[in-house]
Design a protein around this motif. Structure first.
Motif, PDB file in Angstrom:
ATOM      1  N   VAL A   1      11.765  10.544   0.640  1.00  0.00           N
ATOM      2  CA  VAL A   1      11.842   9.100   0.877  1.00  0.00           C
ATOM      3  C   VAL A   1      10.555   8.431   0.398  1.00  0.00           C
ATOM      4  N   ARG A   2       9.425   9.020   0.715  1.00  0.00           N
ATOM      5  CA  ARG A   2       8.142   8.437   0.303  1.00  0.00           C
ATOM      6  C   ARG A   2       7.945   8.491  -1.211  1.00  0.00           C
ATOM      7  N   LYS A   3       8.388   9.582  -1.844  1.00  0.00           N
ATOM      8  CA  LYS A   3       8.214   9.720  -3.296  1.00  0.00           C
ATOM      9  C   LYS A   3       8.918   8.612  -4.068  1.00  0.00           C
ATOM     10  N   ILE A   4      10.017   8.114  -3.518  1.00  0.00           N
ATOM     11  CA  ILE A   4      10.753   7.057  -4.236  1.00  0.00           C
ATOM     12  C   ILE A   4      10.340   5.663  -3.774  1.00  0.00           C
ATOM     13  N   GLY A   5       9.365   5.589  -2.861  1.00  0.00           N
ATOM     14  CA  GLY A   5       8.844   4.296  -2.446  1.00  0.00           C
ATOM     15  C   GLY A   5       9.412   3.745  -1.158  1.00  0.00           C
ATOM     16  N   GLY A   6      10.191   4.541  -0.452  1.00  0.00           N
ATOM     17  CA  GLY A   6      10.724   4.100   0.836  1.00  0.00           C
ATOM     18  C   GLY A   6       9.783   4.463   1.971  1.00  0.00           C
ATOM     19  N   THR A   7      10.145   4.045   3.157  1.00  0.00           N
ATOM     20  CA  THR A   7       9.411   4.462   4.345  1.00  0.00           C
ATOM     21  C   THR A   7      10.350   5.304   5.202  1.00  0.00           C
ATOM     22  N   THR A   8       9.749   6.149   5.991  1.00  0.00           N
ATOM     23  CA  THR A   8      10.555   7.088   6.765  1.00  0.00           C
ATOM     24  C   THR A   8      10.265   6.969   8.252  1.00  0.00           C
ATOM     25  N   LEU A   9      10.823   7.876   9.011  1.00  0.00           N
ATOM     26  CA  LEU A   9      10.760   7.795  10.468  1.00  0.00           C
ATOM     27  C   LEU A   9       9.330   7.787  10.981  1.00  0.00           C
ATOM     28  N   LYS A  10       9.147   7.040  12.053  1.00  0.00           N
ATOM     29  CA  LYS A  10       7.813   6.900  12.628  1.00  0.00           C
ATOM     30  C   LYS A  10       7.742   7.301  14.097  1.00  0.00           C
ATOM     31  N   SER A  11       8.904   7.523  14.736  1.00  0.00           N
ATOM     32  CA  SER A  11       8.864   7.790  16.173  1.00  0.00           C
ATOM     33  C   SER A  11      10.117   8.509  16.654  1.00  0.00           C
ATOM     34  N   ILE A  12      10.016   9.075  17.838  1.00  0.00           N
ATOM     35  CA  ILE A  12      11.165   9.686  18.504  1.00  0.00           C
ATOM     36  C   ILE A  12      12.219   8.615  18.790  1.00  0.00           C
ATOM     37  N   GLY A  13      11.775   7.412  19.114  1.00  0.00           N
ATOM     38  CA  GLY A  13      12.707   6.310  19.351  1.00  0.00           C
ATOM     39  C   GLY A  13      13.542   6.001  18.117  1.00  0.00           C
ATOM     40  N   GLN A  14      12.917   6.060  16.964  1.00  0.00           N
ATOM     41  CA  GLN A  14      13.653   5.813  15.724  1.00  0.00           C
ATOM     42  C   GLN A  14      14.632   6.957  15.455  1.00  0.00           C
TER      43      GLN A  14
ATOM     44  N   ASP B   1       0.814  -1.214   0.000  1.00  0.00           N
ATOM     45  CA  ASP B   1       0.000   0.000   0.000  1.00  0.00           C
ATOM     46  C   ASP B   1       0.851   1.270   0.000  1.00  0.00           C
ATOM     47  N   LEU B   2       2.110   1.152   0.406  1.00  0.00           N
ATOM     48  CA  LEU B   2       3.015   2.307   0.449  1.00  0.00           C
ATOM     49  C   LEU B   2       4.108   2.247  -0.607  1.00  0.00           C
ATOM     50  N   ASP B   3       4.088   1.225  -1.434  1.00  0.00           N
ATOM     51  CA  ASP B   3       5.151   0.999  -2.412  1.00  0.00           C
ATOM     52  C   ASP B   3       4.955   1.898  -3.630  1.00  0.00           C
ATOM     53  N   THR B   4       5.374   3.151  -3.502  1.00  0.00           N
ATOM     54  CA  THR B   4       5.235   4.144  -4.555  1.00  0.00           C
ATOM     55  C   THR B   4       6.031   3.714  -5.791  1.00  0.00           C
ATOM     56  N   PRO B   5       5.410   3.773  -6.970  1.00  0.00           N
ATOM     57  CA  PRO B   5       6.130   3.399  -8.192  1.00  0.00           C
ATOM     58  C   PRO B   5       7.311   4.340  -8.452  1.00  0.00           C
ATOM     59  N   THR B   6       8.430   3.786  -8.847  1.00  0.00           N
ATOM     60  CA  THR B   6       9.620   4.561  -9.184  1.00  0.00           C
ATOM     61  C   THR B   6      10.435   3.794 -10.204  1.00  0.00           C
ATOM     62  N   ASP B   7      11.241   4.521 -10.956  1.00  0.00           N
ATOM     63  CA  ASP B   7      12.129   3.844 -11.888  1.00  0.00           C
ATOM     64  C   ASP B   7      13.502   3.607 -11.263  1.00  0.00           C
ATOM     65  N   LEU B   8      13.682   3.996 -10.002  1.00  0.00           N
ATOM     66  CA  LEU B   8      14.928   3.683  -9.293  1.00  0.00           C
ATOM     67  C   LEU B   8      14.935   2.200  -8.940  1.00  0.00           C
ATOM     68  N   SER B   9      16.101   1.612  -8.898  1.00  0.00           N
ATOM     69  CA  SER B   9      16.193   0.198  -8.537  1.00  0.00           C
ATOM     70  C   SER B   9      15.786  -0.004  -7.080  1.00  0.00           C
ATOM     71  N   PRO B  10      15.290  -1.174  -6.717  1.00  0.00           N
ATOM     72  CA  PRO B  10      14.950  -1.434  -5.309  1.00  0.00           C
ATOM     73  C   PRO B  10      16.156  -1.204  -4.383  1.00  0.00           C
ATOM     74  N   ASP B  11      17.342  -1.582  -4.831  1.00  0.00           N
ATOM     75  CA  ASP B  11      18.539  -1.352  -4.027  1.00  0.00           C
ATOM     76  C   ASP B  11      18.819   0.146  -3.879  1.00  0.00           C
ATOM     77  N   GLY B  12      18.603   0.896  -4.954  1.00  0.00           N
ATOM     78  CA  GLY B  12      18.789   2.346  -4.905  1.00  0.00           C
ATOM     79  C   GLY B  12      17.817   3.001  -3.949  1.00  0.00           C
TER      80      GLY B  12
END
Length: 174
Positions: free
Chosen positions: A81-94, A11-22
Motif C-alpha cells: 500500500v505504501r509503495k503505491i502511495g497509499g496509507t495503511t492501517l494505523k490502529s487496532i480500532g481501524q 510527505d507520504l505521497d510516494t510517486p507511482t505511475d498508477l492513477s490516483p483512483d487506482g
C-alpha cells in the motif's frame, strides 16, 4: 498535522505511475485484507493457545505454523500500500472497523469446531484476495496482483490442511 480523511499527506505521497483512483481502490482493497490478516492471525493464535484434546500436539503445532504464515503477510500487504502511495492501517480500532473475519470470544470451542471455523475463515480470505486481485488488475497493479497470487496459494494450503485435520476417520467428506 494529522489527517482524518483518506487524502495522503504530501510527505507520504510516494510517486507511482498508477492513477490516483487506482491507488485509492487498491489501497482500500489491500487494507481490508490487512485487517482480515490481523483478525485471522489473532483468532488462529487464540485457538492455538486454547486447543485441548487428543490431537493437542498436532493441532497446536499446525495453528502455530499457520499463524506465523498469516502474520508474515501483514508487512507485505502494508508495504505494498505504501509503495503505491497509499496509507495503511494505523490502529487496532481501524482493524476492527475494516475486518470481515468474525472474532470468536467463546470460553471454550471444541477442537474440531476450531479447525472448521478457521477453514471457513481461510476460504473467505482466499475469496476476498481474488476480488482484490481483480481490483489490482483493473488498476494495472501487477506487483500487488502477483503478491496476492502467492498469498491465495498459501491460504488455499491452510484451508486444505484444516479440512484434512477435521475429516472423520473412514469418511470421504468432512
Amino acid at each position: 498535522m494529522s489527517k482524518t480523511n483518506n487524502k495522503v499527506s504530501p510527505d507520504l505521497d510516494t510517486p507511482t505511475d498508477l492513477s490516483p483512483d487506482g491507488v485509492k481502490k487498491v489501497s482500500e482493497a489491500l487494507n481490508v485484507l490487512l485487517a482480515d490478516a490481523f483478525a485471522l492471525y489473532l483468532k488462529t493464535k487464540n485457538f492455538h493457545w486454547h486447543i485441548s484434546g487428543r490431537h493437542f500436539r498436532d493441532y497446536h503445532l499446525l495453528l502455530d505454523e499457520q499463524s506465523d504464515q498469516i502474520f508474515a503477510t501483514t508487512d507485505q500487504l502494508a508495504e505494498r500500500v505504501r509503495k503505491i502511495g497509499g496509507t495503511t492501517l494505523k490502529s487496532i480500532g481501524q482493524v476492527a472497523k475494516l475486518q470481515t473475519i468474525k472474532d470468536n470470544n467463546e470460553n471454550y470451542v471444541p477442537p474440531r469446531e476450531m479447525m472448521r471455523e478457521l477453514m471457513q475463515d481461510n476460504k473467505h480470505v482466499a475469496a476476498a484476495m481474488r476480488k482484490a486481485h481483480d481490483v489490482c488488475d483493473e488498476a494495472g497493479d501487477v506487483a500487488s496482483a502477483s503478491i496476492l497470487e502467492v498469498f491465495i496459494d498459501e491460504t488455499e494450503r491452510r484451508t486444505w490442511f484444516l479440512f484434512e485435520a477435521t475429516r472423520q476417520e473412514g469418511s470421504n467428506a468432512a
